[in-house]
Design a protein around this motif. Structure first.
Motif, PDB file in Angstrom:
ATOM      1  N   GLY A  82       0.698  -1.239  -0.040  1.00 48.24           N
ATOM      2  CA  GLY A  82      -0.011  -0.038  -0.037  1.00 48.24           C
ATOM      3  C   GLY A  82       0.766   1.351   0.184  1.00 48.24           C
ATOM      4  N   LEU A  83       0.086   2.217  -0.497  1.00 44.55           N
ATOM      5  CA  LEU A  83       1.035   3.643  -0.386  1.00 44.55           C
ATOM      6  C   LEU A  83       0.846   4.285   1.007  1.00 44.55           C
ATOM      7  CD1 LEU A  83      -0.144   5.155  -4.092  1.00 44.55           C
ATOM      8  CD2 LEU A  83       1.880   3.936  -3.447  1.00 44.55           C
ATOM      9  N   SER A  84       1.557   5.343   1.090  1.00 37.66           N
ATOM     10  CA  SER A  84       1.428   6.270   2.174  1.00 37.66           C
ATOM     11  C   SER A  84       0.376   7.256   2.085  1.00 37.66           C
ATOM     12  CB  SER A  84       2.576   6.968   2.682  1.00 37.66           C
ATOM     13  OG  SER A  84       2.978   7.864   1.689  1.00 37.66           O
ATOM     14  N   LEU A  85      -0.395   7.649   3.212  1.00 38.37           N
ATOM     15  CA  LEU A  85      -1.394   8.572   2.880  1.00 38.37           C
ATOM     16  C   LEU A  85      -1.113   9.796   2.150  1.00 38.37           C
ATOM     17  CD1 LEU A  85      -4.349   8.997   4.123  1.00 38.37           C
ATOM     18  CD2 LEU A  85      -3.360  10.291   6.159  1.00 38.37           C
ATOM     19  N   TYR A  86       0.222  10.140   2.350  1.00 32.47           N
ATOM     20  CA  TYR A  86       0.904  11.179   1.674  1.00 32.47           C
ATOM     21  C   TYR A  86       0.660  10.942   0.041  1.00 32.47           C
ATOM     22  CZ  TYR A  86       3.663  15.125   0.151  1.00 32.47           C
ATOM     23  OH  TYR A  86       4.415  16.135  -0.541  1.00 32.47           O
ATOM     24  N   GLN A  87       1.344   9.886  -0.198  1.00 28.64           N
ATOM     25  CA  GLN A  87       1.329   9.534  -1.483  1.00 28.64           C
ATOM     26  C   GLN A  87       0.075   9.335  -2.323  1.00 28.64           C
ATOM     27  OE1 GLN A  87       3.763   5.744  -0.856  1.00 28.64           O
ATOM     28  NE2 GLN A  87       5.411   6.784  -1.846  1.00 28.64           N
ATOM     29  N   SER A  88      -1.011   9.056  -1.466  1.00 23.43           N
ATOM     30  CA  SER A  88      -2.169   8.748  -1.997  1.00 23.43           C
ATOM     31  C   SER A  88      -2.967  10.243  -2.217  1.00 23.43           C
ATOM     32  CB  SER A  88      -3.189   7.886  -0.856  1.00 23.43           C
ATOM     33  OG  SER A  88      -2.419   6.838  -0.516  1.00 23.43           O
ATOM     34  N   LEU A  89      -2.710  10.927  -1.359  1.00 16.71           N
ATOM     35  CA  LEU A  89      -3.214  12.344  -1.494  1.00 16.71           C
ATOM     36  C   LEU A  89      -2.634  12.980  -2.776  1.00 16.71           C
ATOM     37  CD1 LEU A  89      -3.594  13.648   2.170  1.00 16.71           C
ATOM     38  CD2 LEU A  89      -5.585  13.267   0.538  1.00 16.71           C
ATOM     39  N   GLU A  90      -1.531  12.832  -3.166  1.00 16.97           N
ATOM     40  CA  GLU A  90      -0.821  13.230  -4.285  1.00 16.97           C
ATOM     41  C   GLU A  90      -1.801  12.659  -5.725  1.00 16.97           C
ATOM     42  OE1 GLU A  90       1.832  15.411  -5.310  1.00 16.97           O
ATOM     43  OE2 GLU A  90       1.597  15.982  -3.029  1.00 16.97           O
ATOM     44  N   VAL A  91      -2.168  11.516  -5.576  1.00 15.41           N
ATOM     45  CA  VAL A  91      -2.840  10.937  -6.738  1.00 15.41           C
ATOM     46  C   VAL A  91      -4.192  11.535  -6.548  1.00 15.41           C
ATOM     47  CG1 VAL A  91      -3.810   8.735  -7.516  1.00 15.41           C
ATOM     48  CG2 VAL A  91      -1.856   8.678  -6.565  1.00 15.41           C
ATOM     49  N   GLU A 129     -12.689  21.816  -1.161  1.00 11.22           N
ATOM     50  CA  GLU A 129     -13.053  20.408  -0.264  1.00 11.22           C
ATOM     51  C   GLU A 129     -11.742  19.631  -0.375  1.00 11.22           C
ATOM     52  OE1 GLU A 129     -14.991  21.756  -2.833  1.00 11.22           O
ATOM     53  OE2 GLU A 129     -16.786  21.882  -1.869  1.00 11.22           O
ATOM     54  N   PHE A 130     -10.801  19.643  -1.369  1.00  6.51           N
ATOM     55  CA  PHE A 130      -9.605  19.061  -1.287  1.00  6.51           C
ATOM     56  C   PHE A 130      -8.831  19.455  -0.054  1.00  6.51           C
ATOM     57  CE2 PHE A 130      -5.016  18.394  -2.055  1.00  6.51           C
ATOM     58  CZ  PHE A 130      -5.100  16.984  -2.188  1.00  6.51           C
ATOM     59  N   LYS A 131      -8.695  20.686   0.085  1.00  6.88           N
ATOM     60  CA  LYS A 131      -8.028  21.043   1.265  1.00  6.88           C
ATOM     61  C   LYS A 131      -8.733  20.795   2.544  1.00  6.88           C
ATOM     62  CE  LYS A 131      -6.573  25.575  -0.479  1.00  6.88           C
ATOM     63  NZ  LYS A 131      -7.007  26.934  -0.791  1.00  6.88           N
ATOM     64  N   ALA A 132      -9.919  20.732   2.535  1.00  8.94           N
ATOM     65  CA  ALA A 132     -10.749  20.182   3.847  1.00  8.94           C
ATOM     66  C   ALA A 132     -10.336  18.886   4.041  1.00  8.94           C
ATOM     67  CB  ALA A 132     -12.094  20.465   3.617  1.00  8.94           C
ATOM     68  N   LEU A 133     -10.119  17.855   2.881  1.00 11.10           N
ATOM     69  CA  LEU A 133      -9.943  16.369   3.007  1.00 11.10           C
ATOM     70  C   LEU A 133      -8.432  16.431   3.818  1.00 11.10           C
ATOM     71  CD1 LEU A 133     -10.780  13.638   2.181  1.00 11.10           C
ATOM     72  CD2 LEU A 133      -9.353  14.109  -0.058  1.00 11.10           C
ATOM     73  N   VAL A 134      -7.630  17.165   3.207  1.00 16.11           N
ATOM     74  CA  VAL A 134      -6.334  17.101   3.964  1.00 16.11           C
ATOM     75  C   VAL A 134      -6.271  17.144   5.202  1.00 16.11           C
ATOM     76  CG1 VAL A 134      -3.888  17.884   3.789  1.00 16.11           C
ATOM     77  CG2 VAL A 134      -5.206  17.589   1.639  1.00 16.11           C
ATOM     78  N   VAL A 135      -7.104  18.434   5.671  1.00 12.43           N
ATOM     79  CA  VAL A 135      -6.996  18.816   6.986  1.00 12.43           C
ATOM     80  C   VAL A 135      -7.499  17.475   7.764  1.00 12.43           C
ATOM     81  CG1 VAL A 135      -7.875  20.348   8.793  1.00 12.43           C
ATOM     82  CG2 VAL A 135      -6.907  21.093   6.547  1.00 12.43           C
ATOM     83  N   PHE A 136      -8.827  17.144   7.420  1.00  8.77           N
ATOM     84  CA  PHE A 136      -9.570  16.165   7.976  1.00  8.77           C
ATOM     85  C   PHE A 136      -8.690  14.706   8.245  1.00  8.77           C
ATOM     86  CE2 PHE A 136     -11.730  12.260   6.893  1.00  8.77           C
ATOM     87  CZ  PHE A 136     -12.573  11.984   8.252  1.00  8.77           C
ATOM     88  N   LEU A 137      -8.021  14.286   7.082  1.00 11.16           N
ATOM     89  CA  LEU A 137      -7.333  12.859   7.200  1.00 11.16           C
ATOM     90  C   LEU A 137      -6.248  13.134   8.068  1.00 11.16           C
ATOM     91  CD1 LEU A 137      -7.506  12.018   3.427  1.00 11.16           C
ATOM     92  CD2 LEU A 137      -8.405  10.683   5.394  1.00 11.16           C
ATOM     93  N   LYS A 138      -5.357  14.245   8.164  1.00  8.74           N
ATOM     94  CA  LYS A 138      -4.399  14.632   9.241  1.00  8.74           C
ATOM     95  C   LYS A 138      -4.988  14.372  10.462  1.00  8.74           C
ATOM     96  CE  LYS A 138      -0.910  17.461   6.906  1.00  8.74           C
ATOM     97  NZ  LYS A 138      -0.938  18.791   6.641  1.00  8.74           N
ATOM     98  N   GLN A 139      -6.252  15.125  10.968  1.00  4.28           N
ATOM     99  CA  GLN A 139      -6.781  14.663  12.301  1.00  4.28           C
ATOM    100  C   GLN A 139      -7.139  13.373  12.483  1.00  4.28           C
ATOM    101  OE1 GLN A 139      -6.912  17.276  14.308  1.00  4.28           O
ATOM    102  NE2 GLN A 139      -8.303  16.289  15.684  1.00  4.28           N
ATOM    103  N   PHE A 140      -7.815  12.823  11.503  1.00  8.86           N
ATOM    104  CA  PHE A 140      -8.373  11.441  11.734  1.00  8.86           C
ATOM    105  C   PHE A 140      -6.985  10.379  12.036  1.00  8.86           C
ATOM    106  CE2 PHE A 140     -10.366   7.515  11.020  1.00  8.86           C
ATOM    107  CZ  PHE A 140     -11.744   7.630  11.036  1.00  8.86           C
ATOM    108  N   PHE A 141      -6.053  10.532  11.231  1.00  2.65           N
ATOM    109  CA  PHE A 141      -4.869   9.762  11.554  1.00  2.65           C
ATOM    110  C   PHE A 141      -3.706  10.074  12.370  1.00  2.65           C
ATOM    111  CE2 PHE A 141      -7.013   7.995   7.443  1.00  2.65           C
ATOM    112  CZ  PHE A 141      -7.488   6.908   7.838  1.00  2.65           C
ATOM    113  N   LYS A 142      -4.164  11.149  13.331  1.00  5.78           N
ATOM    114  CA  LYS A 142      -3.101  11.749  13.971  1.00  5.78           C
ATOM    115  C   LYS A 142      -2.256  10.830  14.772  1.00  5.78           C
ATOM    116  CE  LYS A 142      -5.738  13.773  17.563  1.00  5.78           C
ATOM    117  NZ  LYS A 142      -6.655  15.033  17.873  1.00  5.78           N
ATOM    118  N   ASN A 143      -3.067   9.679  15.248  1.00  5.36           N
ATOM    119  CA  ASN A 143      -2.452   8.789  16.425  1.00  5.36           C
ATOM    120  C   ASN A 143      -1.656   7.563  15.558  1.00  5.36           C
ATOM    121  OD1 ASN A 143      -2.827  10.461  18.664  1.00  5.36           O
ATOM    122  ND2 ASN A 143      -4.744   9.675  18.607  1.00  5.36           N
TER     123      ASN A 143
END
Ligand SMILES: [Fe+2]
Length: 339
Positions: A304-313, A325-339
């Motif tokens: 699997g790719l990293s979250l960062y690599q996937s976000l590039e795609v 919405e893309f910006k909001a998605l990046v912020v959301f995912l950082k928050q969701f996967f912060k731990n």
């Protein structure tokens, strides 16, 4: 674990006619086995759990560790297991908000996934389909009420290591629901319907033979079959569940972003112009979370790719059309996967 091989050719074939596959996790629903449990290895059935016993956690974990996602049981045991699964799912669904939310949510997600496996085996069974629909509907409200536990439920389900055909629909739908809730653009009813559409969108793969899922190189015919699964899902669901045409269409076209990407790389690719007309933000988000979970998870033939690599795609797929919405998605995912 003792492995008793069925040595006689005749015995083996007689046995093959009597055995039915179940997901290994369904062994947790066994009260007492009337017959042994088998695995299929190197062309033979091997007895791994004796009759008269209750499968232990260690036995089940050993099977999962050795990559036996499916085991084989006699019809009598199968019927008992399916009945127990249904009863357990109904029970936990009815009492979701009573007691420990973390425990209830995890249990519900696990049972729901096992039941999705049963539905894949019997996609035309109306009762199983309605059970999935109603349970998922109930789950939406529960997940929305327990916003802070959503990452815990996501990771709990991911840890179960279900085959991706069973795990991915729910994992991507939990992310979708959580994101929709965070951007406050949709009413609760819309979130519920999008959650249901996202979760049920891959039901068409039940019409594709099992052994095709885990191989890297598919023939052109196999690729066609796969790309049809969204149509199969639409055909399987239309008229059988109370979801409006709008949401059924999201299901039918849930791979439109993949197709669009193929179109960018391939000059000869003829995109479907119908798709372009009906695709809005809802469809884009359903597709994006599906792709995100698929890309970040391992497959038997790739890492699997990293979250960062996937976000590039994903950026290439949606950022031009939906920059906010893309910006909001990046912020959301950082928050969701912060731990
Ligand atoms: Fe799909």
């Amino acid at each position: 674990m003792s492995l008793n091989m069925i040595s006689s050719y005749n015995d083996h074939h007689r046995l093959a006619l009597k055995l039915k596959p179940i997901l290994v996790g369904e062994l947790y629903l066994v009260r007492k086995l009337r017959h042994p449990v088998y695995i299929f290895k190197d062309g033979l059935f091997m007895n791994v759990i004796p009759e008269g016993s209750v499968p232990t956690k260690d036995q089940i974990n050993a099977l999962i560790k050795n990559l036996h996602r499916e085991v084989y049981v006699y019809r009598e045991d199968l019927e008992q297991i399916k009945k127990n699964l249904e009863t357990a799912l109904i029970k936990v669904t009815r009492s979701l908000s009573v007691g420990d939310a973390l425990e209830n949510g995890n249990k519900d997600l696990k049972l729901l996934s096992l039941s999705l496996g049963s539905l894949y085996q019997n996609p035309h069974n109306d009762e199983l389909l309605m059970l999935q629909f109603q349970t998922t509907q109930n789950l939406t409200k529960f997940l929305m009420d327990n916003k802070k536990h959503q990452p815990y439920f996501f990771h709990g389900l991911a840890k179960e290591n279900f085959h991706f055909t069973i795990g991915q629909p729910m994992l991507s739908s939990i992310l979708l629901l959580s994101f929709l809730q965070s951007i406050h653009l949709f009413h609760d009813k819309e979130v519920e319907n999008l959650f249901l559409a996202s979760y049920l969108k891959d039901i068409g793969i039940s019409l594709i033979p099992d052994m095709k899922y885990d191989i890297k190189t598919l023939t052109i015919k196999d690729k066609d079959l796969f790309s049809n699964h969204a149509d199969f899902s639409f055909d399987l669901l239309e008229g059988r569940i109370p979801l409006s045409k709008n949401y059924l269409n999201i299901i039918k076209h849930h791979h439109f972003l993949n197709d669009r990407m193929k179109g960018i790389g391939d000059k000869d690719f003829k995109g479907n112009s119908d798709n372009e007309m009906i695709m809005g933000l809802e469809s884009t988000l359903v597709a994006v979370f599906d792709i995100l979970v698929a890309m970040t998870n391992d497959r038997p033939y790739r890492r699997g790719l990293s979250l960062y690599q996937s976000l590039e795609v994903i950026k290439k797929m949606m950022a031009d059309e939906y920059p906010q919405e893309f910006k909001a998605l990046v912020v959301f995912l950082k928050q969701f996967f912060k731990n």
